[in-house]
Design a protein around this motif. Structure first.
Motif, PDB file in Angstrom:
ATOM      1  N   SER A  54      28.914  48.669  50.433  1.00 39.15           N
ATOM      2  CA  SER A  54      28.881  48.280  48.985  1.00 39.15           C
ATOM      3  C   SER A  54      30.116  47.398  48.769  1.00 39.15           C
ATOM      4  O   SER A  54      30.938  47.418  49.531  1.00 39.15           O
ATOM      5  CB  SER A  54      29.204  49.780  48.460  1.00 39.15           C
ATOM      6  OG  SER A  54      27.968  50.689  48.557  1.00 39.15           O
ATOM      7  N   THR A  55      30.146  46.890  47.560  1.00 37.54           N
ATOM      8  CA  THR A  55      31.174  45.924  47.251  1.00 37.54           C
ATOM      9  C   THR A  55      31.815  46.222  46.044  1.00 37.54           C
ATOM     10  O   THR A  55      31.510  46.764  45.327  1.00 37.54           O
ATOM     11  CB  THR A  55      30.547  44.402  47.223  1.00 37.54           C
ATOM     12  OG1 THR A  55      29.800  44.355  46.100  1.00 37.54           O
ATOM     13  CG2 THR A  55      30.091  43.915  48.468  1.00 37.54           C
ATOM     14  N   PHE A  56      33.415  45.761  45.961  1.00 39.78           N
ATOM     15  CA  PHE A  56      33.981  46.202  44.541  1.00 39.78           C
ATOM     16  C   PHE A  56      34.152  45.122  44.048  1.00 39.78           C
ATOM     17  O   PHE A  56      34.516  43.841  44.360  1.00 39.78           O
ATOM     18  CB  PHE A  56      35.271  46.776  45.341  1.00 39.78           C
ATOM     19  CG  PHE A  56      35.220  48.103  46.029  1.00 39.78           C
ATOM     20  CD1 PHE A  56      35.124  49.293  45.388  1.00 39.78           C
ATOM     21  CD2 PHE A  56      35.271  48.089  47.527  1.00 39.78           C
ATOM     22  CE1 PHE A  56      35.153  50.346  45.959  1.00 39.78           C
ATOM     23  CE2 PHE A  56      35.056  49.207  48.242  1.00 39.78           C
ATOM     24  CZ  PHE A  56      34.873  50.444  47.545  1.00 39.78           C
ATOM     25  N   ASN A  61      40.770  43.773  31.441  1.00 39.29           N
ATOM     26  CA  ASN A  61      40.396  43.464  30.080  1.00 39.29           C
ATOM     27  C   ASN A  61      38.923  42.723  30.101  1.00 39.29           C
ATOM     28  O   ASN A  61      38.709  41.634  29.694  1.00 39.29           O
ATOM     29  CB  ASN A  61      41.532  42.651  29.518  1.00 39.29           C
ATOM     30  CG  ASN A  61      42.783  43.326  29.266  1.00 39.29           C
ATOM     31  OD1 ASN A  61      42.921  44.509  28.928  1.00 39.29           O
ATOM     32  ND2 ASN A  61      43.827  42.625  29.652  1.00 39.29           N
ATOM     33  N   GLY A  62      38.224  43.285  31.138  1.00 38.32           N
ATOM     34  CA  GLY A  62      36.906  42.537  31.128  1.00 38.32           C
ATOM     35  C   GLY A  62      36.726  41.185  32.088  1.00 38.32           C
ATOM     36  O   GLY A  62      35.677  40.813  32.407  1.00 38.32           O
ATOM     37  N   THR A  63      37.726  40.784  32.521  1.00 31.87           N
ATOM     38  CA  THR A  63      37.898  39.731  33.564  1.00 31.87           C
ATOM     39  C   THR A  63      37.999  40.026  34.937  1.00 31.87           C
ATOM     40  O   THR A  63      38.937  40.985  35.545  1.00 31.87           O
ATOM     41  CB  THR A  63      39.172  38.714  33.375  1.00 31.87           C
ATOM     42  OG1 THR A  63      39.023  38.413  31.727  1.00 31.87           O
ATOM     43  CG2 THR A  63      39.279  37.451  33.909  1.00 31.87           C
ATOM     44  N   SER A  64      37.286  39.568  35.828  1.00 27.10           N
ATOM     45  CA  SER A  64      37.242  39.848  37.106  1.00 27.10           C
ATOM     46  C   SER A  64      38.520  39.567  37.729  1.00 27.10           C
ATOM     47  O   SER A  64      39.228  38.499  37.714  1.00 27.10           O
ATOM     48  CB  SER A  64      36.142  39.119  37.960  1.00 27.10           C
ATOM     49  OG  SER A  64      36.301  39.395  39.392  1.00 27.10           O
ATOM     50  N   ALA A  65      39.103  40.462  38.422  1.00 29.59           N
ATOM     51  CA  ALA A  65      40.283  40.402  39.102  1.00 29.59           C
ATOM     52  C   ALA A  65      40.724  40.640  40.691  1.00 29.59           C
ATOM     53  O   ALA A  65      41.808  40.824  41.087  1.00 29.59           O
ATOM     54  CB  ALA A  65      41.378  41.553  38.308  1.00 29.59           C
ATOM     55  N   GLY A  66      39.445  41.017  41.365  1.00 31.60           N
ATOM     56  CA  GLY A  66      39.773  41.508  42.704  1.00 31.60           C
ATOM     57  C   GLY A  66      38.478  42.108  43.447  1.00 31.60           C
ATOM     58  O   GLY A  66      37.670  42.602  42.434  1.00 31.60           O
ATOM     59  N   SER A  73      48.158  44.576  41.472  1.00 27.87           N
ATOM     60  CA  SER A  73      48.943  43.552  40.679  1.00 27.87           C
ATOM     61  C   SER A  73      48.005  42.874  39.898  1.00 27.87           C
ATOM     62  O   SER A  73      46.769  43.239  40.070  1.00 27.87           O
ATOM     63  CB  SER A  73      49.542  42.514  41.584  1.00 27.87           C
ATOM     64  OG  SER A  73      48.583  41.644  42.357  1.00 27.87           O
ATOM     65  N   GLY A  74      48.462  42.142  38.851  1.00 34.18           N
ATOM     66  CA  GLY A  74      47.474  41.598  37.850  1.00 34.18           C
ATOM     67  C   GLY A  74      47.260  42.062  36.513  1.00 34.18           C
ATOM     68  O   GLY A  74      46.893  41.667  35.582  1.00 34.18           O
TER      69      GLY A  74
END
Length: 358
Positions: A54-56, A61-66, A73-74
């Protein structure tokens, strides 16, 4: 039934089944900017028994971050964070599942450091609640500090100043004034602009020392005195910052020389005419003595008039050329002066007596 026919066959390829997962969650919740976030899921199921691949995907705030299982962070205060997990067996991907959103909370400032100086004093000592270690705020918010003064662990509301005289503080809800023997501390809390409040920093404790009485007024009564007068030293109006009961000790002086007499009264046994009497009284609270206070007006012992017990006239009668003699007995003078008398003669008449001149 006599001969066998030909053999017929066919093949079937079994397809791969996509896996599924039951739920996704983020920890910790609530989260702060200082936290390392972790994404976990439950209920991975693959009908073929394939391994979990499986992948994460993190969403801030709805934006892909990792795309790792953790996120450090972020994100910042006020952001919403989600984690989406797509079940996979390495061949096919199943239906993605998304965690409930986690709101990044305001981070409280770190606990500051506090110290109380000086390390000894009384209710009349100006104490300083010193900030020894500044707080930090992970969100970068501006920090302010609030101080609270405590007497015997009782917080004094509205006493947030950096400096204080303990005489301005109370030790309980009945507004009992702080006094010698009480324990004094201060407490500092840090606050940020988003109403975050740090844990309190408690200072060292100072046990307040005793404050001796001060001031006072001393007078000697009566102000006009003779050798047979008993003088009284009246002392009053001293104050004690701790509220202790005040008593007085006395020292009598005659012509500036100490008299070995205890107490607030002095008899003529210790003074004579023309001598000057002073009283020095010292206030004490039972622990410490204050400054001695001298009587405002010294008393000068006045002359005491002598007295005689009996006056006699002899002879009882005489003729015109005769001589009368006036004599006295029982001379008394507290000042021990030598006897000295003045004579006045009267002619007893009817209806009035007449002074005889000469």
């Amino acid at each position: 039934g006599t001969d066998d026919g030909g053999v017929l066959s066919d093949s079937v390829t079994i397809g791969n089944s996509a896996p599924s997962i039951a739920s996704v969650s983020i920890s910790p919740d609530p989260a702060y900017v200082t936290d390392a976030l972790g994404c976990s899921y439950t209920g991975f199921d693959d009908a073929d028994g394939d391994s979990d691949a499986s992948t994460f995907e993190w969403l801030i705030n709805g934006t892909s971050a990792g795309s790792n299982s953790g996120l450090t962070s972020g994100f910042e205060k006020g952001d919403t964070v989600k984690c989406k997990v797509t079940p996979s067996d390495g061949t096919d991907a199943g239906e993605p599942a998304t965690s409930p959103e986690v709101y990044v909370q305001n981070a409280q400032p770190t606990t500051p450091g506090a110290a109380l100086t000086p390390e000894a004093g009384t209710v009349e000592t100006l104490f300083h609640c010193e900030l020894t270690t500044e707080s930090t705020d992970a969100d970068g918010d501006a920090i302010t500090y609030e101080r609270t003064w405590l007497v015997n662990d009782f917080p004094n509301p509205g006493t947030g100043s950096e400096f204080v005289l303990p005489s301005q503080l109370v030790s309980d809800a009945e507004d009992t004034a702080a006094r010698g023997g009480d324990e004094l501390r201060c407490e500092i809390r840090a606050s940020d602009t988003a109403d975050g409040i740090s844990a309190p920093a408690l200072s060292n404790a100072v046990i307040l020392g005793n404050t001796p009485p001060t001031g006072g007024s001393v007078i000697i009564q009566p102000v006009v005195a003779y050798e047979d007068t008993t003088l009284t030293c009246v002392a009053d109006e001293a104050t004690d910052a701790d509220g202790d009961e005040i008593t007085w000790t006395y020292q009598w002086l005659v012509d500036d020389e100490p008299v070995e007499v205890e107490g607030d009264t002095l008899t003529g046994e210790h003074f004579g005419r023309d001598q000057v009497v002073t009283c020095v009284a010292t206030p004490t609270d039972g622990t410490d003595a204050g400054e001695p206070v001298a009587s405002k007006i010294p008393v000068t012992i006045q002359n005491t008039l002598p007295s005689i017990e009996v006056v006699t006239l002899s002879p009882e009668q005489t003729n015109r050329p005769g001589t009368f003699t006036c004599a006295y007995d029982g001379w008394s003078d507290l000042d021990a002066d030598a006897p000295e008398a003045a004579y006045t003669w009267w002619l007893v008449g009817d209806p009035d007596d007449t002074l005889i001149e000469g």
